[in-house]
Design an enzyme around this catalytic site. Sequence first.
Site, PDB file in Angstrom:
ATOM      1  N   GLY A  23       3.697 -13.580  15.356  1.00 58.10           N
ATOM      2  CA  GLY A  23       4.990 -12.967  15.032  1.00 58.10           C
ATOM      3  C   GLY A  23       5.346 -13.224  13.576  1.00 58.10           C
ATOM      4  O   GLY A  23       4.924 -14.210  12.978  1.00 58.10           O
ATOM      5  N   LYS A  44     -10.250 -18.397  14.638  1.00 58.28           N
ATOM      6  CA  LYS A  44      -9.448 -19.628  14.640  1.00 58.28           C
ATOM      7  C   LYS A  44     -10.283 -20.811  15.139  1.00 58.28           C
ATOM      8  O   LYS A  44     -10.169 -21.925  14.620  1.00 58.28           O
ATOM      9  CB  LYS A  44      -8.211 -19.437  15.516  1.00 58.28           C
ATOM     10  N   ARG A  62       0.836  -1.206   0.000  1.00 60.85           N
ATOM     11  CA  ARG A  62       0.000   0.000   0.000  1.00 60.85           C
ATOM     12  C   ARG A  62       0.871   1.257   0.000  1.00 60.85           C
ATOM     13  O   ARG A  62       0.522   2.255  -0.585  1.00 60.85           O
ATOM     14  CB  ARG A  62      -0.925  -0.020   1.215  1.00 60.85           C
ATOM     15  N   GLY A 116      -0.341 -19.607  14.087  1.00 60.20           N
ATOM     16  CA  GLY A 116       0.933 -19.254  13.443  1.00 60.20           C
ATOM     17  C   GLY A 116       1.737 -20.438  12.965  1.00 60.20           C
ATOM     18  O   GLY A 116       1.273 -21.228  12.144  1.00 60.20           O
ATOM     19  N   GLY A 176       4.981  -7.346  17.311  1.00 58.53           N
ATOM     20  CA  GLY A 176       4.365  -7.837  16.067  1.00 58.53           C
ATOM     21  C   GLY A 176       3.351  -8.940  16.278  1.00 58.53           C
ATOM     22  O   GLY A 176       2.957  -9.615  15.340  1.00 58.53           O
TER      23      GLY A 176
HETATM   24  N1  LIG Z   1       1.379 -10.925  12.756  1.00 54.16           N
HETATM   25  C1  LIG Z   1       1.112 -12.155  13.143  1.00 54.16           C
HETATM   26  O1  LIG Z   1       1.610 -12.636  14.149  1.00 54.16           O
HETATM   27  C2  LIG Z   1       0.156 -13.014  12.356  1.00 54.16           C
HETATM   28  C3  LIG Z   1       0.067 -14.380  12.680  1.00 54.16           C
HETATM   29  C4  LIG Z   1      -0.809 -15.206  11.961  1.00 54.16           C
HETATM   30  C5  LIG Z   1      -1.559 -14.660  10.953  1.00 54.16           C
HETATM   31  N2  LIG Z   1      -1.465 -13.338  10.666  1.00 54.16           N
HETATM   32  C6  LIG Z   1      -2.283 -12.824   9.576  1.00 54.16           C
HETATM   33  O2  LIG Z   1      -1.427 -12.436   8.526  1.00 54.16           O
HETATM   34  C7  LIG Z   1      -2.020 -11.370   7.802  1.00 54.16           C
HETATM   35  C8  LIG Z   1      -1.044 -10.202   7.768  1.00 54.16           C
HETATM   36  O3  LIG Z   1      -0.757  -9.831   9.088  1.00 54.16           O
HETATM   37  P1  LIG Z   1       0.446  -8.831   9.439  1.00 54.16           P
HETATM   38  O4  LIG Z   1       0.677  -8.979  10.888  1.00 54.16           O
HETATM   39  O5  LIG Z   1       1.576  -9.021   8.489  1.00 54.16           O
HETATM   40  O6  LIG Z   1      -0.262  -7.425   9.168  1.00 54.16           O
HETATM   41  P2  LIG Z   1       0.427  -6.042   8.756  1.00 54.16           P
HETATM   42  O7  LIG Z   1      -0.583  -4.991   9.009  1.00 54.16           O
HETATM   43  O8  LIG Z   1       1.770  -5.927   9.359  1.00 54.16           O
HETATM   44  O9  LIG Z   1       0.638  -6.247   7.175  1.00 54.16           O
HETATM   45  C9  LIG Z   1      -0.376  -6.140   6.224  1.00 54.16           C
HETATM   46  C10 LIG Z   1       0.185  -5.288   5.093  1.00 54.16           C
HETATM   47  O10 LIG Z   1      -0.721  -5.305   4.009  1.00 54.16           O
HETATM   48  C11 LIG Z   1      -0.699  -4.023   3.417  1.00 54.16           C
HETATM   49  N3  LIG Z   1      -1.926  -3.826   2.639  1.00 54.16           N
HETATM   50  C12 LIG Z   1      -3.173  -3.540   3.060  1.00 54.16           C
HETATM   51  N4  LIG Z   1      -4.011  -3.442   2.007  1.00 54.16           N
HETATM   52  C13 LIG Z   1      -3.278  -3.686   0.912  1.00 54.16           C
HETATM   53  C14 LIG Z   1      -3.578  -3.742  -0.478  1.00 54.16           C
HETATM   54  N5  LIG Z   1      -4.796  -3.512  -0.931  1.00 54.16           N
HETATM   55  N6  LIG Z   1      -2.575  -4.021  -1.338  1.00 54.16           N
HETATM   56  C15 LIG Z   1      -1.327  -4.245  -0.883  1.00 54.16           C
HETATM   57  N7  LIG Z   1      -0.980  -4.210   0.410  1.00 54.16           N
HETATM   58  C16 LIG Z   1      -1.951  -3.941   1.289  1.00 54.16           C
HETATM   59  C17 LIG Z   1      -0.589  -3.066   4.595  1.00 54.16           C
HETATM   60  O11 LIG Z   1      -0.090  -1.805   4.194  1.00 54.16           O
HETATM   61  C18 LIG Z   1       0.380  -3.823   5.506  1.00 54.16           C
HETATM   62  O12 LIG Z   1       1.716  -3.459   5.273  1.00 54.16           O
HETATM   63  C19 LIG Z   1      -3.350 -11.089   8.496  1.00 54.16           C
HETATM   64  O13 LIG Z   1      -4.374 -11.815   7.872  1.00 54.16           O
HETATM   65  C20 LIG Z   1      -3.110 -11.630   9.896  1.00 54.16           C
HETATM   66  O14 LIG Z   1      -4.311 -11.982  10.555  1.00 54.16           O
HETATM   67  C21 LIG Z   1      -0.611 -12.508  11.335  1.00 54.16           C
HETATM   68  N1  LIG Z   2      -2.764 -11.406  16.600  1.00 54.77           N
HETATM   69  C1  LIG Z   2      -2.632 -12.815  16.548  1.00 54.77           C
HETATM   70  C2  LIG Z   2      -1.625 -13.211  15.518  1.00 54.77           C
HETATM   71  C3  LIG Z   2      -1.597 -14.667  15.243  1.00 54.77           C
HETATM   72  O1  LIG Z   2      -2.728 -15.071  14.578  1.00 54.77           O
HETATM   73  C4  LIG Z   2      -2.213 -13.317  17.909  1.00 54.77           C
HETATM   74  O2  LIG Z   2      -1.878 -12.513  18.778  1.00 54.77           O
HETATM   75  O3  LIG Z   2      -2.237 -14.524  18.139  1.00 54.77           O
HETATM   76 NA    NA Z   3      -0.631 -23.045  12.107  1.00 51.83          NA
END
Ligand SMILES: NC(=O)c1ccc[n+]([C@@H]2O[C@H](COP(=O)([O-])OP(=O)(O)OC[C@H]3O[C@@H](n4cnc5c(N)ncnc54)[C@H](O)[C@@H]3O)[C@@H](O)[C@H]2O)c1
Ligand SMILES: N[C@@H](CCO)C(=O)O
Ligand code: NA
Length: 433
Positions: A306, A207, A48, A136, A189
């Site tokens: 994370g 979940k 983005r 995760g 994170g």
């Molecule tokens: N962080 C964790 O620990 C974790 C763990 C398991 C699952 N997840 C999942 O992973 C996914 C991403 O999480 P994250 O922590 O990396 O989030 P984040 O907010 O750090 O990253 C998401 C990124 O997507 C970008 N974005 C948003 N809309 C966009 C678009 N239209 N085009 C391109 N880029 C776009 C944002 O600018 C951002 O940088 C989510 O579905 C979250 O639930 C995260």
């Molecule tokens: N925000 C979520 C990330 C993993 O899905 C958590 O804290 O478990």
């Molecule tokens: Na998993």
Amino acid sequence: MMRTRPLKVALLGCGVVGSEVARIMTTHADDLAARIGAPVELAGIAVRRPDRVREGVPAELVTTDAMELVKRDDVDVVIEVIGGIEPARELITTAFAHGASVVSANKALVAADGAALHAAAERHGADLYYEAAVAGAIPLVRPLRESLAGDKVNRVLGIVNGTTNFILDKMDTSGAGYSEALDEATALGYAEADPTADVEGFDAAAKAAILAGIAFHTRVTIDDVHREGLTEVTASDIASAKRMGCTVKLLAICERAADGASVTARVHPAMIPLSHPLASVREAYNAVFVESDAAGQLMFYGPGAGGSPTASAVLGDLVAVCRNKVAGTTGPGESAYTQLPVSPMGEVVTRYHISLDVADKSGVLAQVATVFAEHGVSIDTVRQQGRPDADGEASLVVVTHRAADAALSSTVEALRGLDTVRGVASIMRVEGE
Ligand SMILES: NC(=O)c1ccc[n+]([C@@H]2O[C@H](COP(=O)([O-])OP(=O)(O)OC[C@H]3O[C@@H](n4cnc5c(N)ncnc54)[C@H](O)[C@@H]3O)[C@@H](O)[C@H]2O)c1
Ligand SMILES: N[C@@H](CCO)C(=O)O
Ligand code: NA
């Protein structure tokens, strides 16, 4: 034999998870190619904010047009790590329509609309994998879908949100305040972009829906999951738990009913005995128990949040879908043949810890006990404590035997109606005994 045409991957989102996916794809390129049987390359990275410096991410691959990227004919696999419902859903369905398989970490979307996404994948002969969406790095989706496909799972119980476990752990062990602990989880994170999803239990509920659906071969959406977050948990609840030899955890619990005709799925804070393995799950770690007919009890434990741990699960899925592409096949899709209904929370049977502020005078205990008896809720233990700070009031802590949630709710309503009950200080379920 290594095929020479590389498999091309479109990465959507380059935040906490996406940046780690890009890093590992680059640093482990040779091993990934050897494991897949074909080189695997990034075709583009949709972001983005293109001006942000992303270490190790080739600038020439960065685009702000995610839709154009998923429509490209040379893209074999789309990795969606944007999160949220839209535009993620439209991007994923467009990817399928263009023949790409999809790896996603998006529990919110899968829990809301997994059935439609699976149907779209199947229609287009593509794969939809989402190991990272639940707990995760911990392998859980694949073990349930594949390793336990010959068994009958009856219960899934666990800690599936790292942020809330981190907060409860900090509050319990270091006496940190709620917001201080949340800020630390965000900086590391773990927390979602909007931490409401974590602390109000939406993340864990998503979940739970995914786990229940896969475990019981039925369809469960986030709307079917009873959800209570941890915002109502007080220091006094944590102290009460300690007095009982328990700790407080935010649990996700998915159960098949005793008669096998329905299932339940719920997320709420609960007291668990300190002797239970879940009690020693610290910081942002997750742990999930799976109970099945033949295997008995299995426990899955590890980092549930994370960037790097989540990227590990994404990369595992990437290898799996790429192998399928190379073999000209697809992996297992949705299995929802049992069509078991999801029962409401009122039918869940468990134990309760109820703390009441009552008038400190004779007959009150008998009155309270009568209300429990009238609603068919059997009392296990009662502890009364005078409160020197509150003249004429005492705390009454009641722990019940197993009772239906609906019976407990009507008991509490009736207790509130008693003149001698000045307030219901806390109600918490007791699990894991
Ligand atoms: N962080 C964790 O620990 C974790 C763990 C398991 C699952 N997840 C999942 O992973 C996914 C991403 O999480 P994250 O922590 O990396 O989030 P984040 O907010 O750090 O990253 C998401 C990124 O997507 C970008 N974005 C948003 N809309 C966009 C678009 N239209 N085009 C391109 N880029 C776009 C944002 O600018 C951002 O940088 C989510 O579905 C979250 O639930 C995260
Ligand atoms: N925000 C979520 C990330 C993993 O899905 C958590 O804290 O478990
Ligand atoms: Na998993």
